[in-house]
Enzyme design. Structure first.
Site, PDB file in Angstrom:
ATOM      1  N   TYR A 104       0.836  -1.194   0.000  1.00 18.19           N
ATOM      2  CA  TYR A 104       0.000   0.000   0.000  1.00 18.19           C
ATOM      3  C   TYR A 104       0.871   1.244   0.000  1.00 18.19           C
ATOM      4  CZ  TYR A 104      -4.067  -2.847   1.344  1.00 18.19           C
ATOM      5  OH  TYR A 104      -5.075  -3.766   1.374  1.00 18.19           O
ATOM      6  N   TYR A 143       0.102  -9.942   0.400  1.00 16.98           N
ATOM      7  CA  TYR A 143       1.105  -9.289   1.254  1.00 16.98           C
ATOM      8  C   TYR A 143       1.106  -9.909   2.653  1.00 16.98           C
ATOM      9  CZ  TYR A 143      -2.948  -6.536   2.881  1.00 16.98           C
ATOM     10  OH  TYR A 143      -4.176  -6.141   3.373  1.00 16.98           O
ATOM     11  N   ARG A 153      -2.131 -12.141   3.290  1.00 18.20           N
ATOM     12  CA  ARG A 153      -3.496 -11.862   2.864  1.00 18.20           C
ATOM     13  C   ARG A 153      -3.692 -12.254   1.414  1.00 18.20           C
ATOM     14  NH1 ARG A 153      -7.291  -8.652   4.209  1.00 18.20           N
ATOM     15  NH2 ARG A 153      -8.335 -10.576   3.636  1.00 18.20           N
ATOM     16  N   HIS A 156      -6.885  -8.772  -2.733  1.00 14.18           N
ATOM     17  CA  HIS A 156      -8.231  -8.242  -2.501  1.00 14.18           C
ATOM     18  C   HIS A 156      -8.260  -6.750  -2.775  1.00 14.18           C
ATOM     19  CE1 HIS A 156      -6.076  -7.594   1.292  1.00 14.18           C
ATOM     20  NE2 HIS A 156      -6.855  -6.534   1.456  1.00 14.18           N
ATOM     21  N   HIS A 158     -10.478  -3.363  -1.350  1.00 12.86           N
ATOM     22  CA  HIS A 158     -11.433  -2.840  -0.373  1.00 12.86           C
ATOM     23  C   HIS A 158     -12.478  -1.990  -1.090  1.00 12.86           C
ATOM     24  CE1 HIS A 158      -8.880  -3.847   3.156  1.00 12.86           C
ATOM     25  NE2 HIS A 158      -7.894  -3.644   2.299  1.00 12.86           N
TER      26      HIS A 158
END
Length: 236
Positions: A104, A143, A153, A156, A158
């Protein structure tokens, strides 16, 4: 916990606020019975966001910088609808995600994967008269997240749907089909209804796919009813 507060049981496969394998929910979920406070007029009726907040390229996360981002370009589209299948029109839908390397653009994310100078990872759009949204982006990478030993994870994106007031905001996650990390992920597993889990997984759609340019995925968001899209356990 919900029963102690006089609330109905969670429906549609929504995760409870505390889920042991998802370690941080122990700190984020209430340890005492809930106190029900009626929402204020500001919470119920104050303006949220609308047309003036959405720029022409906000829906295309691949065109927000000078160069092209790295990674697999994808198109994600679907409908926002209520439990009866009626379209929810003119609703602000926001997305945020990691880049193709699974990082991110946020100061809190310091794991050793490269940042992409041409990818910020955030977008928004308004649903049309059919309740449909559309985003162009890059498929995010998996990640690590330190919840348990060797925790990763699944890929995906959000999603946030704002409704007409802040108290109506819904936050959830969309996953990709066939991910081998599903069974190892406590956030995905906090949704204990297998049918509800499947409602979080987008489907590949050949008609949405753009020839020689981007793979297409379809994913609908259902706001209520027995087939409702499960919410993120962090944001209930």
């Amino acid at each position: 916990m919900r029963a102690a507060a006089g609330l109905p049981a969670l429906r549609g496969g929504h995760p409870d606020r505390a889920f042991g394998p998802y370690r941080s929910t122990a700190l984020r979920s209430p340890s005492q019975p809930l106190v029900i406070a009626p929402p204020s007029l500001t919470e119920r009726f104050a303006p949220v966001f609308g047309v003036v907040d959405v720029a022409a390229l906000d829906h295309d996360l691949t065109r927000q910088h000078v160069g092209d981002p790295l990674g697999e370009r994808i198109v994600v589209t679907g409908r926002v609808c209520d439990g009866e299948g009626r379209p929810v029109r003119n609703q602000l839908v926001e997305v945020w995600q990691a880049n193709a390397s699974g990082r991110y653009r946020h100061e809190g994310d310091q794991h050793p994967a490269p940042l992409d100078p041409n990818f910020t990872g955030g977008g928004r759009c308004l649903t049309d008269d059919e309740g449909r949204y559309r985003f162009v982006t890059i498929k995010p990478g998996a990640y690590p997240w330190r919840n348990h030993t060797n925790a990763w994870r699944p890929a995906h994106i959000h999603f946030s749907v704002f409704g007409t007031a802040f108290t109506q905001r819904m936050v959830t996650q969309m996953y990709f089909p066939g991910d081998p990390l599903f069974a190892l992920d406590p956030i995905f597993s906090s949704i204990t209804d297998e049918k509800a889990q499947q409602r979080l997984i987008a489907r590949y759609d050949h008609d949405t796919t753009v020839e020689e340019w981007a793979l297409g995925y379809q994913w609908d968001i259902v706001l209520d009813g027995p087939a409702a899209t499960p919410e993120d356990p962090d944001d209930q």
